[in-house]
Design an enzyme around this catalytic site. Structure first.
Site, PDB file in Angstrom:
ATOM      1  N   ILE A  10       3.065  42.062 -31.045  1.00 54.69           N
ATOM      2  CA  ILE A  10       1.691  42.346 -31.441  1.00 54.69           C
ATOM      3  C   ILE A  10       1.484  41.573 -32.736  1.00 54.69           C
ATOM      4  O   ILE A  10       2.357  41.543 -33.605  1.00 54.69           O
ATOM      5  CB  ILE A  10       1.412  43.854 -31.614  1.00 54.69           C
ATOM      6  CG1 ILE A  10      -0.073  44.066 -31.926  1.00 54.69           C
ATOM      7  CG2 ILE A  10       2.329  44.486 -32.635  1.00 54.69           C
ATOM      8  CD1 ILE A  10      -0.512  45.527 -31.836  1.00 54.69           C
ATOM      9  N   TYR A  53       2.670  51.557 -38.086  1.00 50.30           N
ATOM     10  CA  TYR A  53       3.160  52.265 -36.905  1.00 50.30           C
ATOM     11  C   TYR A  53       3.274  53.764 -37.174  1.00 50.30           C
ATOM     12  O   TYR A  53       2.920  54.582 -36.332  1.00 50.30           O
ATOM     13  CB  TYR A  53       4.501  51.695 -36.442  1.00 50.30           C
ATOM     14  CG  TYR A  53       4.417  50.253 -35.993  1.00 50.30           C
ATOM     15  CD1 TYR A  53       3.314  49.776 -35.280  1.00 50.30           C
ATOM     16  CD2 TYR A  53       5.430  49.353 -36.287  1.00 50.30           C
ATOM     17  CE1 TYR A  53       3.229  48.461 -34.873  1.00 50.30           C
ATOM     18  CE2 TYR A  53       5.354  48.022 -35.872  1.00 50.30           C
ATOM     19  CZ  TYR A  53       4.255  47.588 -35.170  1.00 50.30           C
ATOM     20  OH  TYR A  53       4.180  46.283 -34.766  1.00 50.30           O
TER      21      TYR A  53
END
Length: 163
Positions: free
Chosen positions: A86, A132
Site C-alpha cells: 500500500i 495501522y
C-alpha cells in the site's frame, strides 16, 4: 476534492510499476526491484489473476495504490487478504487516501466472508505503524517474517533432502 478508488485496468500497468518504484525508493529497497511493467501486467491481468490492485485517484490524478492477493488461514478455515503493498504518494498524504484503500479491503473481506486482512510493515516505519494502529490493526510482535529468496532459494531447491 474527490477521491475515487477503482480496480486497476490493463492500461494501468505502467502506472502501477511507477508506484511500486516509488514505494521501493521510500522503503530504501531499490536493490530488491527486478520487476518490469510487463511482469506486473502479466500478474494482475492474467485470464485467472491471483494478484489484484486498487488505484486511488484524487481529483483524477493517481495518488496511491494497494496490491493484494488471497491467502488462507487453516486455523480459521477460510481465505483472507494479504496486502502486499500500500502506498500513497507523499503529496497526497494526510487526506484519508490510505485509510480509504484499507477500508475498501476490509469491506471486501466482510462481504466475501474472509477471515482477515494481513500485511507486513518495516520496523523502522513509525508513521505507518501509527497509522495501522489508528485503524485498529494489531502489530504482531511475536511473529517474524521468513523469506527464502535468491541464491539461498536456488541452493535449497536443488539440494537433496533425505529424511
Amino acid at each position: 476534492m474527490s477521491l475515487v478508488i477503482r480496480a486497476a485496468q490493463p492500461a494501468d500497468a505502467t502506472l502501477i510499476f511507477a508506484l511500486v518504484c516509488e514505494l521501493a525508493d521510500y522503503e530504501n529497497l531499490q536493490a530488491e526491484m527486478d520487476a518490469t511493467p510487463e511482469a506486473i501486467a502479466e500478474a494482475l491481468f492474467a485470464p485467472q489473476p491471483r494478484l489484484f490492485c486498487d488505484i486511488a485517484e484524487w481529483n483524477g490524478e493517481a495518488a496511491g495504490f494497494a496490491v493484494w492477493f488471497l491467502n488462507f488461514s487453516t486455523f480459521r478455515g477460510r481465505h483472507g487478504i494479504y496486502l502486499e503493498d500500500i502506498f500513497v504518494r507523499p503529496e497526497f498524504r494526510g487526506r484519508g487516501i490510505g485509510k480509504a484503500l484499507m477500508a475498501r479491503l476490509a469491506r471486501r473481506c466482510v462481504e466475501q466472508g474472509y477471515a482477515r486482512v494481513e500485511w507486513a510493515v518495516l520496523d523502522w516505519n513509525a508513521p505507518s505503524i501509527a497509522f495501522y494502529r489508528s485503524i485498529g490493526a494489531t502489530v504482531m510482535h511475536n511473529w517474524k517474517i521468513c523469506r527464502l529468496t535468491g541464491k539461498a532459494l536456488h541452493d535449497f531447491a536443488g539440494a537433496e533432502h533425505v529424511s
